[in-house]
Motif scaffolding. Structure first.
Motif, mmCIF file in Angstrom:
data_model
loop_
_atom_site.group_PDB
_atom_site.id
_atom_site.type_symbol
_atom_site.label_atom_id
_atom_site.label_comp_id
_atom_site.label_asym_id
_atom_site.label_seq_id
_atom_site.Cartn_x
_atom_site.Cartn_y
_atom_site.Cartn_z
ATOM 1 N N HIS A 136 -2.394 107.032 18.960
ATOM 2 C CA HIS A 136 -1.239 108.294 18.787
ATOM 3 C C HIS A 136 -1.301 109.002 17.678
ATOM 4 C CE1 HIS A 136 0.127 106.534 22.843
ATOM 5 N NE2 HIS A 136 0.555 107.796 22.986
ATOM 6 N N LYS A 137 -1.473 108.111 16.547
ATOM 7 C CA LYS A 137 -1.520 108.583 15.315
ATOM 8 C C LYS A 137 -2.730 109.538 15.089
ATOM 9 C CE LYS A 137 1.471 105.348 13.005
ATOM 10 N NZ LYS A 137 1.419 104.268 11.847
ATOM 11 N N ILE A 138 -3.865 109.179 15.561
ATOM 12 C CA ILE A 138 -5.045 109.774 15.522
ATOM 13 C C ILE A 138 -5.126 111.088 16.207
ATOM 14 C CG2 ILE A 138 -7.402 109.637 16.316
ATOM 15 C CD1 ILE A 138 -7.488 106.666 15.917
ATOM 16 N N ASP A 140 -2.891 118.312 14.285
ATOM 17 C CA ASP A 140 -2.351 119.065 12.996
ATOM 18 C C ASP A 140 -3.526 119.636 12.428
ATOM 19 O OD1 ASP A 140 0.127 118.149 13.489
ATOM 20 O OD2 ASP A 140 0.225 116.703 12.144
ATOM 21 N N GLU A 198 -2.424 112.819 17.059
ATOM 22 C CA GLU A 198 -1.493 113.559 16.263
ATOM 23 C C GLU A 198 -2.210 114.104 14.880
ATOM 24 O OE1 GLU A 198 1.755 116.017 16.049
ATOM 25 O OE2 GLU A 198 1.642 114.787 17.582
ATOM 26 N N SER A 199 -2.632 113.579 14.354
ATOM 27 C CA SER A 199 -3.441 114.018 13.086
ATOM 28 C C SER A 199 -4.339 115.008 13.455
ATOM 29 C CB SER A 199 -4.051 112.862 12.343
ATOM 30 O OG SER A 199 -4.816 113.182 11.467
ATOM 31 N N GLY A 228 -11.016 107.953 15.157
ATOM 32 C CA GLY A 228 -10.353 108.193 13.614
ATOM 33 C C GLY A 228 -11.252 107.876 12.851
ATOM 34 N N SER A 279 -8.012 109.831 22.856
ATOM 35 C CA SER A 279 -8.222 108.767 22.169
ATOM 36 C C SER A 279 -8.150 107.628 23.269
ATOM 37 C CB SER A 279 -7.358 108.599 20.973
ATOM 38 O OG SER A 279 -7.536 107.429 20.310
ATOM 39 N N THR A 334 -0.388 102.433 19.023
ATOM 40 C CA THR A 334 0.128 103.335 18.001
ATOM 41 C C THR A 334 -0.638 103.882 17.269
ATOM 42 O OG1 THR A 334 2.045 101.771 17.991
ATOM 43 C CG2 THR A 334 1.694 103.034 15.909
ATOM 44 N N ASN A 335 -1.818 103.368 16.759
ATOM 45 C CA ASN A 335 -2.873 104.068 16.178
ATOM 46 C C ASN A 335 -3.287 105.285 16.594
ATOM 47 O OD1 ASN A 335 -4.684 104.158 13.639
ATOM 48 N ND2 ASN A 335 -6.317 103.439 14.888
#
Length: 129
Positions: free
Chosen positions: A62-64, A70, A66-67, A11, A37, A59-60
């Motif tokens: 997975h967000k990293i 993208d 996904e970001s 991140g 990650s 959760t963080n």
């Protein structure tokens, strides 16, 4: 020359820069990119606290991923995102060996200053191994 590129993500700005470099390499070498990650599960005195912290870290992570998927997509490259548990230093090296990775592109420093100062840099460990 390169077929499989691994980009460990935490991140940080440096891991995002590493992803951008990997995307450029992917375009040149037509290589696949895997964004990894690693959730470092640390045991705390309270199982409930440990579980809550782990859920937040997971959760963080997975967000990293996904970001970054993208971010790569916006540059015209599709990447595979993976979230795993373990000690990041060890898991990155193991993952690279298990998945026939030709090249690892990662930032010089990441988000975890404590780990870098007290235990040594994840990047240094990966390079040594």
């Amino acid at each position: 020359m390169y077929k499989n590129i691994l980009v460990p993500l935490d991140g940080s700005v440096n891991s995002q820069k590493a992803l951008d470099v990997a995307v450029e390499y992917s375009k040149v070498f037509h290589a696949d990119i895997i964004a990894l990650s690693v959730v470092h599960h640390i045991k705390y005195d309270s199982d409930a606290l440990s579980s809550d912290i782990y859920k937040g870290l997971s959760t963080n992570a997975h967000k990293i991923v996904e970001s970054c998927r993208d971010r790569a997509w916006n540059q015209g490259v599709t990447i595979k995102g993976v979230v795993e548990d373990g000690n990041p230093k060890q898991r990155i090296v193991e993952f690279a060996k298990e998945n026939d990775i030709d090249l690892i592109i990662m930032g010089k420093t990441g988000m975890n200053a404590f780990d870098r100062v007290i235990l040594g840099s994840t990047t240094n460990h990966v390079v040594r191994e």
